[in-house]
Motif scaffolding. Sequence first.
Motif, PDB file in Angstrom:
ATOM      1  N   PRO A 117      82.548 -62.575  47.624  1.00 44.06           N
ATOM      2  CA  PRO A 117      83.762 -63.730  47.589  1.00 44.06           C
ATOM      3  C   PRO A 117      83.281 -64.727  48.341  1.00 44.06           C
ATOM      4  N   ASN A 118      84.680 -65.675  48.432  1.00 44.99           N
ATOM      5  CA  ASN A 118      83.829 -67.061  48.431  1.00 44.99           C
ATOM      6  C   ASN A 118      83.520 -67.145  50.093  1.00 44.99           C
ATOM      7  N   GLY A 119      82.795 -67.499  50.324  1.00 45.30           N
ATOM      8  CA  GLY A 119      81.776 -68.062  51.065  1.00 45.30           C
ATOM      9  C   GLY A 119      80.133 -67.348  51.605  1.00 45.30           C
ATOM     10  N   ALA A 120      80.191 -65.722  50.371  1.00 40.01           N
ATOM     11  CA  ALA A 120      79.059 -65.178  50.512  1.00 40.01           C
ATOM     12  C   ALA A 120      77.437 -65.097  50.452  1.00 40.01           C
ATOM     13  N   GLY A 121      77.286 -66.848  49.638  1.00 39.59           N
ATOM     14  CA  GLY A 121      76.776 -67.531  49.843  1.00 39.59           C
ATOM     15  C   GLY A 121      75.767 -67.361  47.938  1.00 39.59           C
ATOM     16  N   LYS A 122      76.687 -67.053  47.503  1.00 35.86           N
ATOM     17  CA  LYS A 122      76.508 -67.727  45.521  1.00 35.86           C
ATOM     18  C   LYS A 122      76.579 -68.978  45.576  1.00 35.86           C
ATOM     19  N   SER A 123      76.985 -69.587  45.894  1.00 37.61           N
ATOM     20  CA  SER A 123      76.675 -71.034  45.902  1.00 37.61           C
ATOM     21  C   SER A 123      75.399 -72.066  46.205  1.00 37.61           C
ATOM     22  N   THR A 124      74.856 -71.441  47.248  1.00 38.42           N
ATOM     23  CA  THR A 124      74.345 -71.346  48.027  1.00 38.42           C
ATOM     24  C   THR A 124      72.797 -70.690  47.172  1.00 38.42           C
ATOM     25  N   THR A 125      72.642 -70.390  46.521  1.00 38.63           N
ATOM     26  CA  THR A 125      72.083 -69.313  46.761  1.00 38.63           C
ATOM     27  C   THR A 125      71.182 -70.777  44.758  1.00 38.63           C
ATOM     28  N   ILE A 126      72.922 -70.013  44.530  1.00 37.00           N
ATOM     29  CA  ILE A 126      72.634 -71.383  42.445  1.00 37.00           C
ATOM     30  C   ILE A 126      71.532 -72.797  42.813  1.00 37.00           C
ATOM     31  N   LYS A 127      72.250 -73.320  44.156  1.00 32.93           N
ATOM     32  CA  LYS A 127      71.059 -74.641  44.439  1.00 32.93           C
ATOM     33  C   LYS A 127      70.501 -74.594  45.199  1.00 32.93           C
ATOM     34  N   ILE A 128      69.655 -73.646  46.047  1.00 28.80           N
ATOM     35  CA  ILE A 128      68.136 -73.585  46.174  1.00 28.80           C
ATOM     36  C   ILE A 128      67.913 -73.332  44.959  1.00 28.80           C
ATOM     37  N   LEU A 129      67.890 -72.019  43.829  1.00 30.99           N
ATOM     38  CA  LEU A 129      67.214 -71.986  42.629  1.00 30.99           C
ATOM     39  C   LEU A 129      66.947 -73.813  41.747  1.00 30.99           C
ATOM     40  N   ALA A 130      68.323 -74.349  41.887  1.00 27.08           N
ATOM     41  CA  ALA A 130      67.741 -75.319  41.331  1.00 27.08           C
ATOM     42  C   ALA A 130      67.257 -76.551  42.099  1.00 27.08           C
ATOM     43  N   GLY A 131      66.727 -76.239  42.928  1.00 22.35           N
ATOM     44  CA  GLY A 131      66.261 -77.677  43.403  1.00 22.35           C
ATOM     45  C   GLY A 131      67.253 -78.278  44.237  1.00 22.35           C
ATOM     46  N   ILE A 132      68.394 -78.058  44.520  1.00 21.87           N
ATOM     47  CA  ILE A 132      69.038 -79.303  45.511  1.00 21.87           C
ATOM     48  C   ILE A 132      69.195 -78.654  46.967  1.00 21.87           C
ATOM     49  N   LEU A 133      68.857 -77.707  46.909  1.00 20.75           N
ATOM     50  CA  LEU A 133      68.931 -77.804  48.482  1.00 20.75           C
ATOM     51  C   LEU A 133      67.636 -77.046  48.256  1.00 20.75           C
ATOM     52  N   ARG A 134      67.214 -77.397  50.156  1.00 23.62           N
ATOM     53  CA  ARG A 134      66.113 -76.698  50.840  1.00 23.62           C
ATOM     54  C   ARG A 134      66.203 -75.731  51.276  1.00 23.62           C
ATOM     55  N   PRO A 135      65.440 -73.947  51.340  1.00 20.18           N
ATOM     56  CA  PRO A 135      65.942 -73.154  52.360  1.00 20.18           C
ATOM     57  C   PRO A 135      65.443 -73.548  53.580  1.00 20.18           C
ATOM     58  N   ASP A 136      66.034 -72.742  54.391  1.00 12.45           N
ATOM     59  CA  ASP A 136      65.572 -72.563  56.222  1.00 12.45           C
ATOM     60  C   ASP A 136      63.702 -71.644  55.868  1.00 12.45           C
ATOM     61  N   GLY A 137      64.131 -70.871  55.260  1.00 12.46           N
ATOM     62  CA  GLY A 137      63.166 -69.950  55.308  1.00 12.46           C
ATOM     63  C   GLY A 137      63.101 -69.150  54.246  1.00 12.46           C
ATOM     64  N   GLY A 138      62.287 -68.588  53.742  1.00 17.79           N
ATOM     65  CA  GLY A 138      61.925 -67.698  52.173  1.00 17.79           C
ATOM     66  C   GLY A 138      61.362 -68.316  51.980  1.00 17.79           C
ATOM     67  N   SER A 139      61.694 -67.971  50.350  1.00 14.14           N
ATOM     68  CA  SER A 139      60.400 -68.592  49.557  1.00 14.14           C
ATOM     69  C   SER A 139      61.521 -68.606  47.490  1.00 14.14           C
ATOM     70  N   VAL A 140      61.135 -69.265  47.266  1.00 15.76           N
ATOM     71  CA  VAL A 140      61.571 -69.647  45.582  1.00 15.76           C
ATOM     72  C   VAL A 140      60.403 -69.662  44.754  1.00 15.76           C
ATOM     73  N   ARG A 141      60.163 -68.845  44.388  1.00 19.04           N
ATOM     74  CA  ARG A 141      59.216 -69.530  42.632  1.00 19.04           C
ATOM     75  C   ARG A 141      60.008 -69.291  41.436  1.00 19.04           C
ATOM     76  N   ILE A 142      59.487 -70.351  40.978  1.00 20.81           N
ATOM     77  CA  ILE A 142      59.935 -69.775  39.342  1.00 20.81           C
ATOM     78  C   ILE A 142      59.493 -70.457  38.046  1.00 20.81           C
ATOM     79  N   ASP A 143      58.444 -69.453  37.203  1.00 22.71           N
ATOM     80  CA  ASP A 143      57.665 -69.638  36.404  1.00 22.71           C
ATOM     81  C   ASP A 143      56.419 -70.713  37.189  1.00 22.71           C
TER      82      ASP A 143
END
Length: 285
Positions: free
Chosen positions: A58-84
């Motif tokens: 649903p709206n506000g669930a965190g979908k777009s935030t996740t996509i923007k972190i994966l795309a390098g637009i946002l920096r997460p506050d915690g955790g990690s992302v590795r793409i290739d």
Amino acid sequence: MAQIVVHQLRKSYRVHERDPGVLGALRAMVRPRYRTVEALSGVSFELQSGEMLGFIGPNGAGKSTTIKILAGILRPDGGSVRIDGRDPFTDRERHVGRIGAVFGQRTQLWWDLPVRDGFALLRDIYRVDAHRFERTRDELVALLHLERVLDQPVRQLSLGQRMRAEIAAALLHEPDILFLDEPTIGLDAPSKLAVRDFVRRAHRERGTTVLLTTHDMHDIEALAGRVIVIGHGRVLADGPVEGLRAQVAAARRAEGMGAEAEADDDLAIEAVIARFYALHGAAEG
């Protein structure tokens, strides 16, 4: 080894609050008040090369935030992302050269320029070889039926024409990964079908890894082999659509609604997802 690895991703925002009316506005200027909204609360998943994933909630669930972190637009506050093997935010320049992204009704083309000129500017930005660019551009133009709009300014295009041009723009540099955030929002039925057909074809013929967020459950059923359901910033389910149907049916049986639960196997996907949200307390509002 997985192409995308997301581990315990966290992100929160400070939201300014104010009371209504003029007095509320003045009070907010003198004594600003904030609250913290936790958009992501430990999201983890992996995506293999060439996989197509539907990311829904649903709206506000965190979908777009996740996509923007994966795309390098946002920096997460915690955790990690590795793409290739890359961190999308700290290695952004190298990262954006290997991904394509379409964000709903936000354009990456130049509003007053013809589509053809916008494509040429993107070729320069991504430093694509001229012959390779022309081959890819002509292929995308043909597949997305853009021949008639190449010399029109982007502002004169219909929404369906512009979204097809946006998808072409995202693929001009032949990325390995495509992030689609609400790519069919506001489109009429023929345009939706054209976009779905192209995404399916790009995935099949190019082996492109696709992560798709959408509120249109027909997009999910037509495209995604695997679905992640997110609610309140947490992963609620991860698996095939049929797995969601089975979870809903099992929950309904546990509630003593056996006959109705048996019928869940035949429910349209919209009904399955709505019930899934309700069962997990993740519905909007």
